[in-house]
Design a protein around this motif. Structure first.
Motif, PDB file in Angstrom:
ATOM      1  N   LEU A 270      40.058  72.722  10.462  1.00  0.00           N
ATOM      2  CA  LEU A 270      39.530  72.256  11.739  1.00  0.00           C
ATOM      3  C   LEU A 270      39.709  70.745  11.774  1.00  0.00           C
ATOM      4  O   LEU A 270      39.624  70.082  10.734  1.00  0.00           O
ATOM      5  N   GLN A 331      27.271  71.795  15.050  1.00  0.00           N
ATOM      6  CA  GLN A 331      28.419  72.446  15.677  1.00  0.00           C
ATOM      7  C   GLN A 331      29.605  72.656  14.730  1.00  0.00           C
ATOM      8  O   GLN A 331      30.206  73.727  14.701  1.00  0.00           O
ATOM      9  N   LEU A 335      30.990  76.317  12.286  1.00  0.00           N
ATOM     10  CA  LEU A 335      32.322  76.816  12.652  1.00  0.00           C
ATOM     11  C   LEU A 335      33.287  76.749  11.474  1.00  0.00           C
ATOM     12  O   LEU A 335      33.987  77.730  11.175  1.00  0.00           O
ATOM     13  N   ASP A 338      33.020  79.469   8.877  1.00  0.00           N
ATOM     14  CA  ASP A 338      33.112  80.855   9.374  1.00  0.00           C
ATOM     15  C   ASP A 338      34.585  81.227   9.519  1.00  0.00           C
ATOM     16  O   ASP A 338      35.194  80.965  10.553  1.00  0.00           O
ATOM     17  N   ALA A 341      35.648  83.208  12.763  1.00  0.00           N
ATOM     18  CA  ALA A 341      35.603  82.399  13.978  1.00  0.00           C
ATOM     19  C   ALA A 341      36.752  81.400  14.009  1.00  0.00           C
ATOM     20  O   ALA A 341      37.406  81.197  15.046  1.00  0.00           O
ATOM     21  N   LEU A 342      37.022  80.778  12.869  1.00  0.00           N
ATOM     22  CA  LEU A 342      38.128  79.830  12.789  1.00  0.00           C
ATOM     23  C   LEU A 342      39.459  80.491  13.115  1.00  0.00           C
ATOM     24  O   LEU A 342      40.294  79.921  13.817  1.00  0.00           O
ATOM     25  N   TYR A 345      39.784  80.862  16.859  1.00  0.00           N
ATOM     26  CA  TYR A 345      40.089  79.572  17.479  1.00  0.00           C
ATOM     27  C   TYR A 345      41.549  79.179  17.220  1.00  0.00           C
ATOM     28  O   TYR A 345      42.242  78.680  18.118  1.00  0.00           O
TER      29      TYR A 345
END
Length: 371
Positions: A270, A331, A335, A338, A341-342, A345
């Motif tokens: 991220l 936030q 993320l 996880d 979830a990543l 995205y």
């Protein structure tokens, strides 16, 4: 004006000034050079003596010709009265260059180099291709689009006359990057652990004070959650520091500048970054999700650049005034820790990318040149 039918295509590229204009110009030049490996394309870049192009263009092996700059004041000032004379001089010199180069097509990327190139090409009856990097076009490209044979835009819905969505031309080291296959190598290069979730923080080539403050302030929360950080603070921000990590803690690696953005992207899960047009395009092309922090000054173009990715579910958006260590803790930490979830995205970010934009724009340029 045009060269011999069987001679090399003479392509003149106008994109000096900032990296946001120069990088896509050079990516297109590389794509054209691959097409004309046996002398089929002659590439000349236009720039001014005061722009980054004086260093970047020759370093990539391209011919650079200098013209007088035509800076356009953003507000009505006495300097505005000097613009017509500057335009006339620059257009006259650029017309001479186009005749000397026997130009078949002029490709402009906006900024104070592009405007005289567009006007000179119009006078010399050389066809024009415009490429707009930002979601909100500048004055030079708004004028150029009215004169152009073709107009290409990076972001869908860019309000530019005749604009067709092509994407942002990128370096092949980025556009062909397989993050998964390079992850272990990249993390080793930066001294990161092989298997920890990884946050990349960068604020452009000079860094960003608000990103630096927030990330450093959240260092303990990030590393306590097992998140390691690769943080480019900017070469002038050497006062930005974090306490040393003890053995067994997640690393927090501070560097002044990232020479190898491809490896930085490969290392990361991220990103926390600004939303310049090239940054947004690169992250989308490689499928790296990001929390975008638009620059809080200017005309709001950075926010517009990020919105298509964010609205597609490929990233987050946080205003500069709202970015804080607590926002990162609330936030970012959930993320980046996880994996499922990543992955979602990342897939949605990649779906908005255009890794072949350099080849698509090269097709347009050669078509307009009549080859």
């Amino acid at each position: 004006m045009s060269g011999p039918v069987n001679g090399p295509v003479s392509v003149v590229l106008a994109g000096g000034g900032t990296g946001g204009h120069i990088e896509p110009m050079l990516a297109l030049a590389d794509a054209l050079r691959r097409r004309g490996a046996e002398g089929g394309v002659r590439i000349t870049c236009l720039g001014t003596a005061r722009g980054l192009e004086t260093r970047l263009v020759p370093a990539r092996g391209y011919d650079l010709r200098l013209i007088p700059p035509v800076p356009l004041p953003r507000k009505p000032t006495l300097d505005l009265l000097r613009v017509p004379g500057r335009v006339r001089r620059s257009v006259a010199e650029t017309r001479s260059l186009l005749r000397e180069l026997d130009a078949d097509v002029v490709v402009g990327f906006g900024g104070y180099v592009a405007l005289p190139a567009y006007l000179a090409a119009r006078r010399e009856r050389v066809p024009i291709v415009v490429h707009e990097q930002n979601a909100l076009p500048g004055l030079a490209n708004r004028i150029g689009a009215r004169l152009a044979a073709r107009v290409a835009v990076t972001t869908p819905g860019t309000p530019l006359h005749g604009g067709a969505h092509v994407g942002m031309p990128l370096r092949t080291t980025i556009s062909t990057l397989d993050r998964g296959s390079r992850r272990a190598e990249a993390r080793a290069v930066f001294g990161l652990d092989a298997d920890r979730p990884t946050l990349l923080v960068f604020g452009g080539s000079q860094g960003a004070a608000s990103l630096n403050r927030a990330a450093v302030g959240a260092a303990e929360a990030l590393t306590a959650a097992g998140v390691q950080v690769l943080h480019a603070r900017g070469p002038k921000n050497t006062d930005v520091e974090v306490p040393p990590r003890s053995a067994g803690q997640a690393p927090y690696v501070l560097v002044d500048y990232l020479e190898r953005m491809d490896l930085a992207y490969a290392a990361a899960d991220l990103a926390l970054c600004r939303a310049g047009a090239v940054t947004v395009a690169e992250l989308s092309a490689v499928g790296l999700p990001a929390a975008f922090v638009p620059l809080p000054i200017g005309n709001g173009e950075q926010r517009r650049n990020a919105l298509p990715v964010v609205e597609a579910g490929g990233g987050l958006l946080v205003e500069d005034a709202d970015l804080s260590p607590s926002w990162i803790q609330q936030q970012i930490v959930p993320l980046v820790t996880d994996p499922a979830a990543l992955a979602g995205y990342a897939a949605r970010a990649a779906a908005t990318g255009a890794p072949d934009a350099d080849e698509r724009l090269a097709d347009i340029v050669l078509e307009v040149a009549g080859r």
